[in-house]
Design a protein around this motif. Structure first.
Motif, short mmCIF file in Angstrom:
data_model
loop_
_atom_site.label_atom_id
_atom_site.label_comp_id
_atom_site.label_asym_id
_atom_site.label_seq_id
_atom_site.Cartn_x
_atom_site.Cartn_y
_atom_site.Cartn_z
N LEU A 116 -4.60 1.24 3.26
CA LEU A 116 -3.26 1.79 3.10
C LEU A 116 -2.26 1.06 3.99
O LEU A 116 -1.15 0.73 3.55
N SER A 200 -0.09 8.85 4.18
CA SER A 200 0.96 9.16 3.21
C SER A 200 2.21 8.31 3.44
O SER A 200 2.83 7.85 2.48
N SER A 202 2.27 5.33 4.71
CA SER A 202 1.94 3.97 4.25
C SER A 202 2.10 3.85 2.74
O SER A 202 2.69 2.89 2.25
N VAL A 203 1.60 4.85 2.00
CA VAL A 203 1.73 4.83 0.55
C VAL A 203 3.20 4.94 0.15
O VAL A 203 3.67 4.23 -0.74
N SER A 206 5.08 1.69 0.85
CA SER A 206 4.73 0.69 -0.16
C SER A 206 5.49 0.95 -1.45
O SER A 206 5.99 0.01 -2.09
N MET A 246 -0.89 -0.81 -5.15
CA MET A 246 -0.20 0.42 -4.75
C MET A 246 -0.59 1.59 -5.65
O MET A 246 -0.83 2.71 -5.16
N ALA A 249 -4.14 2.72 -4.78
CA ALA A 249 -4.17 3.45 -3.51
C ALA A 249 -3.58 4.85 -3.67
O ALA A 249 -4.10 5.82 -3.10
N THR A 250 -2.50 4.96 -4.43
CA THR A 250 -1.86 6.27 -4.62
C THR A 250 -2.78 7.23 -5.37
O THR A 250 -2.97 8.38 -4.96
N TRP A 253 -6.11 7.89 -3.04
CA TRP A 253 -6.03 8.47 -1.71
C TRP A 253 -5.13 9.69 -1.59
O TRP A 253 -5.40 10.56 -0.76
N MET A 254 -4.08 9.78 -2.38
CA MET A 254 -3.15 10.89 -2.19
C MET A 254 -3.79 12.26 -2.41
O MET A 254 -3.46 13.22 -1.68
N ASN A 295 -11.13 3.34 -4.30
CA ASN A 295 -10.11 2.36 -3.92
C ASN A 295 -10.74 1.05 -3.48
O ASN A 295 -10.22 -0.04 -3.78
#
Length: 339
Positions: A116, A200, A202-203, A206, A246, A249-250, A253-254, A295
């Motif tokens: 992230l 969060s 970091s996401v 991005s 991106m 990752a979203t 991980w979110m 991810n």
């Protein structure tokens, strides 16, 4: 019954589960297949990166750091989980001092945050390169590796906080992995929220930077100076890859980050005074964690599949369009605009 008691070490919570149930949930074949798939994907991406035409560019260096981090993360955590699933040993008996649990907890936080943070670093590099190309200092591969090292140091510092007293790492359901504790203690809440907030942010960073970069490229394509200031093919290629990273990752991980924040802020606390979580909460945490680990598998495929050579094979028409959208004007126009 297979039980963990808090009397043997600081990383054990009350958790009762039969060996039959644990065998159904923690299949060694599933864990091993997942690990082999991820390691193979990242090795393939590293080999492709090694043969890239500009392997020392800043973006590709950061991307190489991301793929290398994903590979090491799967190797370290996968080795522990696969061996746990294969042996089905009681963590309390095998690691009464919680050293292995603490190591895995640090590894989970470190290898979870690094992708992230590196995604945000890559978005920042592209944002400056596209929107403020004259402000950016000379980007070298050494500077990019220094950025990777800084991200590693930040993630490691955060991962070591529970060993210094802020938060705790405990064995998680079904008894085959360790992670931060979703408890009501101030230290657990502070560390869990710090982890969720940093991930969060970091996401979100991005998303904002990549949106501005893509909008800038689109404006250059369709602006009045488009004929003379077309973005290079490599810039478009890098942005496509970065947006893909991106999105992955979203999506991965979110859900976990939001779940951690919601659980820690819930009133009354989800964890009982004895340290026990409801089976529904434990299962949700396990599901969201498994989604997050995808991810590490999908990141390398974003780079492998979203390259110009691959896209042109899938869509031959893109080849002529890319040539038409070159940074340099065609010879006829160049002669008209000559000295």
């Amino acid at each position: 019954m297979w039980a963990n008691g808090s009397s043997s070490g600081p990383c054990f919570r009350p958790m009762n589960i039969t060996l039959q149930e644990r065998h159904l949930i923690a299949s060694p074949w599933f864990a091993a297949s997942f690990c082999v798939l991820g390691l193979g994907s990242n090795l393939l991406a590293l080999s492709v990166l090694a043969g890239a035409p500009a392997p020392r560019s800043s973006f590709l260096t950061l991307l190489c750091g991301l793929v290398l981090t994903d590979f090491l993360g799967l190797l370290v955590t996968g080795a522990i989980v696969v061996s746990q699933h294969a042996a089905l040993f009681a963590w309390q008996a095998a690691d009464p001092g919680c050293r292995l649990c603490h190591f895995m907890g640090v590894a989970m936080v470190f290898f979870g945050l690094c992708p992230l943070l590196l995604g945000a670093a890559m978005a920042s590099e592209r944002f400056v390169g596209i929107t403020r190309p004259f402000w950016r200092p000379s980007a070298t591969w050494r500077r990019a590796w220094a950025t990777v090292a800084l991200v590693w140091a930040l993630a490691l510092a955060l991962g070591l906080l529970p060993l210094l007293g802020l938060g705790r790492y405990t064995v998680q359901y079904p008894g085959s992995w360790c992670f931060l504790t979703l408890g009501p203690r101030r230290g657990d809440v502070a560390f869990g929220l710090l982890f969720a907030l940093l991930g969060s942010v970091s996401v979100g960073l991005s998303f904002v930077l990549n949106t501005v970069s893509v909008a800038t490229l689109c404006r250059v394509y369709h602006g009045r100076e488009a004929a003379r200031q077309r973005p290079r093919d490599c810039e478009v290629e890098m942005m496509v890859q970065l947006v893909g990273i991106m999105v992955v990752a979203t999506v991965c991980w979110m859900p976990l980050l939001v779940f951690i924040a919601q659980t820690l802020l819930q009133t009354p606390p989800v964890m009982s005074p004895s340290g026990q979580l409801s089976r529904a909460t434990e299962r949700q945490l396990l599901i969201y964690l498994r989604v997050a680990t995808w991810n590490q598998i999908l990141d390398p495929w974003v780079y492998i599949l979203f390259r110009r050579s691959v896209l042109r094979r899938l869509h031959p028409r893109l080849s002529s369009r890319h040539r038409a959208l070159s940074l340099h004007p065609p010879p006829a126009q160049a002669s008209l605009n000559g000295p």
